[in-house]
Design a protein around this motif. Sequence first.
Motif, PDB file in Angstrom:
ATOM      1  N   SER A  81      21.893 -17.751   8.772  1.00  0.00           N
ATOM      2  CA  SER A  81      20.528 -17.271   8.028  1.00  0.00           C
ATOM      3  C   SER A  81      19.619 -18.518   7.953  1.00  0.00           C
ATOM      4  N   TRP A  82      18.440 -17.684   7.856  1.00  0.00           N
ATOM      5  CA  TRP A  82      17.147 -18.521   7.566  1.00  0.00           C
ATOM      6  C   TRP A  82      16.316 -18.128   6.418  1.00  0.00           C
ATOM      7  N   ASP A  83      17.083 -17.258   5.753  1.00  0.00           N
ATOM      8  CA  ASP A  83      16.527 -16.574   4.360  1.00  0.00           C
ATOM      9  C   ASP A  83      15.928 -17.789   3.431  1.00  0.00           C
ATOM     10  N   ASN A  84      16.438 -18.878   3.250  1.00  0.00           N
ATOM     11  CA  ASN A  84      16.041 -19.759   2.314  1.00  0.00           C
ATOM     12  C   ASN A  84      15.478 -20.833   2.906  1.00  0.00           C
ATOM     13  N   ALA A  85      13.940 -20.915   3.013  1.00  0.00           N
ATOM     14  CA  ALA A  85      13.361 -22.184   3.635  1.00  0.00           C
ATOM     15  C   ALA A  85      13.750 -23.351   3.031  1.00  0.00           C
ATOM     16  N   ASN A  86      14.153 -23.369   1.819  1.00  0.00           N
ATOM     17  CA  ASN A  86      14.311 -24.627   0.948  1.00  0.00           C
ATOM     18  C   ASN A  86      15.820 -25.224   1.410  1.00  0.00           C
ATOM     19  N   MET A  87      16.605 -24.445   2.120  1.00  0.00           N
ATOM     20  CA  MET A  87      17.954 -24.945   2.216  1.00  0.00           C
ATOM     21  C   MET A  87      17.918 -26.053   3.315  1.00  0.00           C
ATOM     22  N   SER A  88      18.661 -26.740   3.516  1.00  0.00           N
ATOM     23  CA  SER A  88      19.020 -27.902   4.360  1.00  0.00           C
ATOM     24  C   SER A  88      19.789 -27.216   5.555  1.00  0.00           C
ATOM     25  N   ASP A 129      23.643 -26.809   5.359  1.00  0.00           N
ATOM     26  CA  ASP A 129      23.901 -25.898   4.631  1.00  0.00           C
ATOM     27  C   ASP A 129      23.567 -24.432   4.879  1.00  0.00           C
ATOM     28  N   ARG A 130      23.125 -24.269   5.956  1.00  0.00           N
ATOM     29  CA  ARG A 130      22.861 -22.863   6.422  1.00  0.00           C
ATOM     30  C   ARG A 130      24.121 -21.964   6.417  1.00  0.00           C
ATOM     31  N   ASN A 149      24.342 -15.419   8.953  1.00  0.00           N
ATOM     32  CA  ASN A 149      24.050 -14.111   8.329  1.00  0.00           C
ATOM     33  C   ASN A 149      25.085 -13.006   8.610  1.00  0.00           C
TER      34      ASN A 149
END
Length: 163
Positions: free
Chosen positions: A13-20, A23-24, A27
């Motif tokens: 997942s790339w939903d959270n741009a602030n996630m390292s 930690d992704r 999806n």
Amino acid sequence: MKTLYLVRHAKSSWDNANMSDFDRPLNSRGEKAAPLMAQKMLKASVVPDLIITSPAKRALSTAEVFSDMLDYPVERIEQRMEIYEGGIQHMLKLVQEIDDSCNTVLLFGHNPNLTIFTHFLTSKHIQNVATCGIVKILMPHEHWNETMMDSGNFQWYDYPKKQ
């Protein structure tokens, strides 16, 4: 003879741009692809002696799905940071250090290293190991420390969209 399966983590997942990057999570597509590909290995009667994975969440999650499907104890999954951080020389060293009592090994990691490592071990050119793609390599030797450039025999490459 040894058998090495190189498995790229399922789609993340790339939903959270602030996630390292580390930690992704997987999806929804990755959550469907991992069991599909693990089932293919189960049908092929693959019984791993060892599962090694990058500790990045998406790789570990993929390895855990395969572990569950292939009846491999999840607590025995070996997490190795050099799969995430290092290049193919680190992966080669890791493979060379596998205990010889292990004949069938699944190694979960990332691109571009898995694609490059496939070519390094077998000279087989794969444009890009797809997410949740699996490469089967036979090592025609008795000791993992004999693994080197062009020492493996490419058997097959499969991936979810091929199904």
